[in-house]
Design an enzyme around this catalytic site. Structure first.
Site, PDB file in Angstrom:
ATOM      1  N   ASP A   1       0.847  -1.199   0.000  1.00  0.00           N
ATOM      2  CA  ASP A   1       0.000   0.000   0.000  1.00  0.00           C
ATOM      3  C   ASP A   1       0.886   1.254   0.000  1.00  0.00           C
ATOM      4  OD1 ASP A   1      -2.510   1.195  -0.044  1.00  0.00           O
ATOM      5  OD2 ASP A   1      -2.721   1.216   2.136  1.00  0.00           O
TER       6      ASP A   1
ATOM      7  N   HIS B   1      -5.559  -5.748   0.302  1.00  0.00           N
ATOM      8  CA  HIS B   1      -5.517  -4.457  -0.397  1.00  0.00           C
ATOM      9  C   HIS B   1      -4.105  -4.116  -0.882  1.00  0.00           C
ATOM     10  CE1 HIS B   1      -6.403  -0.160  -1.052  1.00  0.00           C
ATOM     11  NE2 HIS B   1      -5.307   0.102  -0.361  1.00  0.00           N
TER      12      HIS B   1
ATOM     13  N   HIS C   1      -6.701  -0.784  -8.743  1.00  0.00           N
ATOM     14  CA  HIS C   1      -6.968  -1.720  -7.637  1.00  0.00           C
ATOM     15  C   HIS C   1      -8.478  -1.900  -7.465  1.00  0.00           C
ATOM     16  CE1 HIS C   1      -8.461  -2.201  -3.538  1.00  0.00           C
ATOM     17  NE2 HIS C   1      -7.542  -3.155  -3.434  1.00  0.00           N
TER      18      HIS C   1
HETATM   19 ZN   LIG Z   1      -4.449   2.040  -0.103  1.00  0.00          ZN
END
Ligand SMILES: [Zn+2]
Length: 377
Positions: free
Chosen positions: A169, A281, A267
């Protein structure tokens, strides 16, 4: 030009830092409502009991049901009222933290992340879901959390996969902030604009945010691998401390005040592919960072630097690494369509992006990633 920057009032991280939680509760009053999954409470029970005794405060457990839904938020707000709690604590991963933000509505909030898997803890936004777990809405609050308190021993003892996902991330942060700055696009730090019914003015990012985003990327390259090994061994080292700060603080400030661009939009598009659902994620964002670099035709040196980093810490570099095999062009077009809807951050890129451009970038990033892995074998 109007610029905005937002951050928590205080960020503190250290070994066994949860024993100081009572000190921060005390700055608001004598008690706090704790929003946390019961397993996370169990992990830190002794420290919570210790801090209650040491600082003479009461931490009231709320029986959080695990979903950040409107009805659960309402129930918890009633509970906080009944107990006259002057502050709210959100302890755990994404859902507990988001729920606590919604319950506190921008006031007197202490966030205690027990994993460093995303950059959400510092932000002034949350995602609401239906009781069935489907996306409902984004919520923005007037302020970021009052305190973000990180216990590095707790993070070191959580599964390494969370830390590595957090690095994924954080990997996108600089590239998305750079694209946003180059296009003078708006950043989340400017939201909510038009509060109280007024017509708000959006804001672009600051030099400060871009500098933090750059430091975020540099620290990943410098300390990422050592931090991963530290976490594998459940010990705190300076490298792990640096990566915890990177995943939570630098990436958090970097994305909110520096802006999101193609990587996060793609994403979001990938959620259309069933195979990706069991991946975190940050794992998916690592791959979509590569897609953004292909989309913007970044230098081969830069792409190789990102690929080497990903492979070294075990982050995905191709579609099969995130559960997608034998994908059709039509399926990729579906991903691209989701990524290119009007509200998406992909339009913060400094050039127009079409659905076909996204399909092409995903296909090429996938092949480049596969090739890179083959060379390393
Ligand atoms: Zn993120």
């Amino acid at each position: 030009m109007r610029k905005a920057f937002i951050s928590p009032s205080k960020y503190v991280q250290g070994k066994n830092e949860i024993v100081n939680l009572g000190y921060f509760i005390k700055t608001f009053g004598d008690s706090a409502l704790l929003i946390a999954h019961k397993d996370d409470v169990t992990r830190v029970k002794e420290k919570l009991e210790h801090t209650m005794v040491q600082f003479g405060v009461t931490i009231i457990e709320s029986g959080f049901n695990g979903e950040c839904s409107r009805s659960e938020v309402h129930r918890l707000q009633q509970l906080a009222k009944e107990h006259a709690c002057p502050c709210i604590i959100g302890l755990g991963g994404g859902k507990a933290i988001d729920t606590a933000k919604c319950v506190a509505e921008g006031d007197a909030l202490i966030i205690v992340p027990t994993i460093a898997a995303t950059d959400a803890p510092t932000s002034h936004s949350a995602v609401l879901y239906s009781q069935e777990g489907e996306f409902d809405d984004y919520a923005y609050f007037k302020q970021s959390p009052s305190v973000v308190l990180v216990d590095t021993n707790v993070i070191a003892n959580a599964p390494t996969r969370f830390l590595v996902a957090g690095m994924g991330d954080a990997l996108s942060t600089y590239f998305e902030a750079r694209a946003t700055a180059n296009s003078y696009s708006h950043v989340n730090a400017g939201l909510p604009c038009g509060a109280n019914g007024g017509v708000g003015q959006p804001a672009i990012g600051t030099k400060a945010a871009l500098a933090l985003a750059k430091l975020c990327y540099e620290t990943l390259l410098e300390d990422g691998l050592t931090a991963k090994i530290s976490c594998d061994s459940n010990v705190v080292t300076p490298a792990l401390e640096n990566i915890i700060e990177t995943n939570i603080l630098l990436s958090g400030l970097g994305f909110e005040s520096g802006g999101l661009a193609a990587a996060h939009a793609i994403h979001n598009g990938l959620t259309a592919l069933e195979g990706t659902h069991s991946y975190y994620h940050g794992e998916k964002v690592a791959f979509t960072t590569l897609v953004q670099l292909v989309l913007e035709n970044a230098s081969t040196d830069e792409i190789n630097e990102v690929l080497s980093f990903c492979v070294s810490v075990g982050l995905p570099v191709c579609l099969s690494d995130i559960g997608v095999t034998n994908v059709t062009r039509l399926e990729l077009l579906n991903v691209a369509q989701k990524a290119c809807i009007l509200e998406e951050s992909i339009h913060s890129m400094p050039f127009p992006v079409s659905e076909e451009d996204v399909v092409a970038a995903i296909m090429v990033a996938d092949l480049i990633g596969q090739e890179f892995k083959k060379k390393g074998e």
